[in-house]
Enzyme design. Structure first.
Site, mmCIF file in Angstrom:
data_model
loop_
_atom_site.group_PDB
_atom_site.id
_atom_site.type_symbol
_atom_site.label_atom_id
_atom_site.label_comp_id
_atom_site.label_asym_id
_atom_site.label_seq_id
_atom_site.Cartn_x
_atom_site.Cartn_y
_atom_site.Cartn_z
ATOM 1 N N GLU A 12 0.864 -1.181 0.000
ATOM 2 C CA GLU A 12 0.000 0.000 0.000
ATOM 3 C C GLU A 12 0.891 1.218 0.000
ATOM 4 O O GLU A 12 1.892 1.279 0.732
ATOM 5 C CB GLU A 12 -0.913 0.005 1.227
ATOM 6 C CG GLU A 12 -1.996 1.064 1.183
ATOM 7 C CD GLU A 12 -3.058 0.852 2.255
ATOM 8 O OE1 GLU A 12 -4.011 1.642 2.290
ATOM 9 O OE2 GLU A 12 -2.922 -0.107 3.051
ATOM 10 N N SER A 14 1.302 5.635 -1.761
ATOM 11 C CA SER A 14 0.606 6.880 -2.100
ATOM 12 C C SER A 14 -0.362 6.675 -3.265
ATOM 13 O O SER A 14 -1.358 7.369 -3.384
ATOM 14 C CB SER A 14 1.640 7.948 -2.462
ATOM 15 O OG SER A 14 2.444 7.507 -3.541
ATOM 16 N N PHE A 15 -0.054 5.687 -4.152
ATOM 17 C CA PHE A 15 -0.910 5.457 -5.314
ATOM 18 C C PHE A 15 -2.182 4.701 -4.951
ATOM 19 O O PHE A 15 -3.186 4.769 -5.647
ATOM 20 C CB PHE A 15 -0.138 4.658 -6.377
ATOM 21 C CG PHE A 15 0.357 3.328 -5.872
ATOM 22 C CD1 PHE A 15 -0.444 2.204 -5.921
ATOM 23 C CD2 PHE A 15 1.627 3.211 -5.343
ATOM 24 C CE1 PHE A 15 0.006 0.990 -5.455
ATOM 25 C CE2 PHE A 15 2.100 1.995 -4.881
ATOM 26 C CZ PHE A 15 1.281 0.875 -4.927
ATOM 27 N N GLY A 16 -2.165 3.904 -3.894
ATOM 28 C CA GLY A 16 -3.301 3.076 -3.513
ATOM 29 C C GLY A 16 -2.847 1.733 -2.996
ATOM 30 O O GLY A 16 -1.831 1.635 -2.312
ATOM 31 N N LYS A 17 -3.555 0.680 -3.355
ATOM 32 C CA LYS A 17 -3.243 -0.662 -2.868
ATOM 33 C C LYS A 17 -2.666 -1.512 -3.990
ATOM 34 O O LYS A 17 -2.974 -1.320 -5.166
ATOM 35 C CB LYS A 17 -4.513 -1.343 -2.333
ATOM 36 C CG LYS A 17 -5.154 -0.636 -1.157
ATOM 37 C CD LYS A 17 -6.454 -1.335 -0.771
ATOM 38 C CE LYS A 17 -7.156 -0.589 0.352
ATOM 39 N NZ LYS A 17 -8.448 -1.229 0.700
ATOM 40 N N ALA A 18 -1.824 -2.487 -3.598
ATOM 41 C CA ALA A 18 -1.311 -3.493 -4.521
ATOM 42 C C ALA A 18 -1.830 -4.850 -4.047
ATOM 43 O O ALA A 18 -1.576 -5.261 -2.909
ATOM 44 C CB ALA A 18 0.207 -3.474 -4.550
ATOM 45 N N LYS A 33 -3.008 -2.979 -9.196
ATOM 46 C CA LYS A 33 -2.913 -1.733 -8.428
ATOM 47 C C LYS A 33 -4.272 -1.058 -8.458
ATOM 48 O O LYS A 33 -4.809 -0.762 -9.530
ATOM 49 C CB LYS A 33 -1.839 -0.822 -9.005
ATOM 50 C CG LYS A 33 -0.446 -1.375 -8.790
ATOM 51 C CD LYS A 33 0.599 -0.398 -9.230
ATOM 52 C CE LYS A 33 1.978 -0.986 -8.993
ATOM 53 N NZ LYS A 33 3.041 -0.068 -9.432
ATOM 54 N N ASP A 128 10.535 7.491 -8.474
ATOM 55 C CA ASP A 128 10.489 6.736 -7.215
ATOM 56 C C ASP A 128 11.361 5.485 -7.322
ATOM 57 O O ASP A 128 10.941 4.393 -6.958
ATOM 58 C CB ASP A 128 9.052 6.361 -6.858
ATOM 59 C CG ASP A 128 8.916 6.013 -5.370
ATOM 60 O OD1 ASP A 128 9.820 6.380 -4.592
ATOM 61 O OD2 ASP A 128 7.933 5.362 -5.003
#
Length: 508
Positions: A12, A14-18, A33, A128
């Site tokens: 998890e 900044s973009f959301g969940k994996a 994602k 990143d």
């Protein structure tokens, strides 16, 4: 999501969940994602969709492969391949302090550089790069992933100003709130290489402030001599504080100990395609391959520009930026003009002097700025010392006042019990003096008249202003007693005032 079965959440950010999922169709595992776009503006949603479109074009052996994307229930889902070998960060921690061999480090590094070259040649910043975003496949191949925050550059001069990234991998320009560029990715690449060589972060601190100071200073513990000089020197180049001094990813891949390993990871055809982007980038997207004069025109359609690996060898001419045939035309049609242009002109002679003058002016300007900064620091230091001195003097003054008040109160407390005794003693002294005066009066009666009276004084005649007989000793004693009473009363009043002030200070 109907085509997939959720296995577990694996991350998890900044973009959301994996989420790790399994496809119902073939039973293969993928990573999805999940990005919540329900709270985004229309502009942000469009930007997310564009970035997904960019991901779809990222097809490279060293980049995590994009499968598909779809929107459902206010979320954007991106399906990508799953790397069974885990990430590089876990691999490094599993070493328990045992260093990797140099061959292993360089092999991994070359694959990361090949992936980053594919990204940078297409004017995309990863933003990143870190060991947690570098994955290993089942057969040990390195793949760069997590492009969830990548951003497409519209031109080579556009810079992304958004500060995103893990603190350990932040570059000095990001710490100083300067624009992010492709050289910031190179700094993060250096952090990953250092981490593979030492199993530690290059810049570590207990808090964010000290970490930023370390990054800006650019000082890091040296790498073990277990590794070659070339590798240690490369780490130093990647950690140059000035972004312009850092090499590009193409320059890194041209180093001798790097370039000989490229064929180990890419097939020849893919090498030709990948490294043609470097040629196109040098000439611009609309540049065409250099041609021979008219007699060699049949070679012009030999191959597309993207497939040419060595244009000089292909066409038999040096790789230079000028229009084909211009040199021959000028030479044959206007030989005299060519000769005149070949001579050094006065303007060209003046250029070195102009550059030297600008260089001296810049040096003098830099010197003035340094002197100004130094004087400013000195003034700040002096003002700080003055403030501290004034605070110290004020504190000492208040301490003296407090001590004086407390001492006055102690004096009142110590003399309070003996005040009545002194007044009683004074009253007794007055009585004794009055007794002496009465005795003298009795002696001055007619029957006890002293024959040696002074002239003009007769027995029985009052010799005082009120018709009373007064003794000189009694008058002196009475005056002394009266003065003592006044002095005592004034002293007690002063002590009482001081004591009250001191007591009020103590109570407050």
């Amino acid at each position: 999501m109907d085509k997939y079965i959720k296995v577990q959440k694996i991350g998890e950010g900044s973009f959301g969940k994996a989420i790790l999922v399994k496809a119902k169709e073939n039973g293969k595992q993928y990573v999805i994602k999940e990005i919540n776009i329900s709270k985004m503006s229309n502009k942000e949603r469009e930007e997310s969709r564009r970035e997904v479109a960019v991901l779809a074009n990222m097809k490279h052996p060293n980049i995590v492969l994009y499968r598909e994307s779809f929107e459902e229930g206010g979320c954007l889902y991106i399906v990508m391949d799953y790397c069974e070998g885990g990430d590089l960060f876990k691999k490094i921690n599993a070493q328990k302090g045992v260093l990797f061999s140099e061959d292993q480090v360089v092999d991994w590094f070359v694959q990361i550089c090949l992936a980053l070259k594919h990204v940078h040649d297409r004017k995309i910043l990863h933003r990143d790069i870190k060991s947690q975003n570098i994955f290993l496949t089942k057969d040990g191949t390195i793949q760069l992933g997590d492009f969830g925050i990548a951003r497409v550059l519209n031109s080579t001069v556009e810079l992304a100003r958004t500060c995103i990234g893990t603190p350990y991998y932040l570059s000095p320009e990001i710490c100083e709130n300067k624009p992010y560029n492709n050289k910031s990715d190179i700094w993060a690449l250096g952090c990953v290489l250092y981490e593979m060589c030492t199993l530690k972060h290059a810049f570590e601190a207990g808090n964010m402030k000290n970490l930023v100071l370390k990054i800006i200073s650019g000082s890091f513990p040296p790498v073990s001599t277990h590794y070659s000089y070339e590798l240690r020197s490369l780490i130093s180049q990647l950690f140059k504080r000035n972004p312009r001094d850092r090499p590009s990813v193409n320059s890194i891949l041209e180093k001798n100990f790097i370039i000989k390993r490229i064929e180990k990871f890419l097939p020849p055809q893919l090498i030709a395609e990948e490294f043609s982007h470097k040629v196109l980038q040098k000439f611009g997207p609309d540049a065409s391959p250099v041609k021979r004069p008219a007699q060699g025109q049949h070679l012009a359609s030999a191959a597309p520009a993207q497939k040419i690996t060595k244009p000089a060898a292909k066409y038999g001419v040096p790789l230079i930026i000028k229009k084909p045939g211009d040199g021959a035309k000028k030479y044959y049609e206007k030989p005299l003009l060519k000769c005149r242009q070949a001579r050094p002109s006065p303007v060209k002679k003046g250029k070195p002097g102009e550059e030297r003058r600008k260089m001296f002016e810049e040096a003098a300007k830099k010197k003035r700025l340094e002197i100004f900064e130094k004087e400013k620091r000195q003034r700040d230091q002096i003002s700080f010392m003055k403030v501290e001195q004034m605070r110290r003097l004020e504190k000492e003054r208040m301490d003296r006042i407090n001590r004086a008040r407390e001492q006055g109160w102690r004096n009142v407390l110590s003399t309070g019990g003996s005040g009545e005794t002194k007044m009683q003693q004074q009253r007794e002294n007055i009585k004794v003096a009055e007794g002496k005066e009465a005795g003298l009066r009795e002696k001055q009666s007619p029957e006890h008249v002293d024959r040696r009276l002074p002239p003009g004084v007769h027995p029985g005649v009052p010799n005082g202003p009120e018709g009373h007989h007064h003794s000189p000793d009694a008058d002196a004693i009475r005056k002394r007693v009266k003065r003592l009473e006044e002095v005592s009363r004034q002293a007690n009043a002063n002590r009482l005032d001081c004591g009250c002030v001191g007591l009020s200070r103590v109570l407050v």
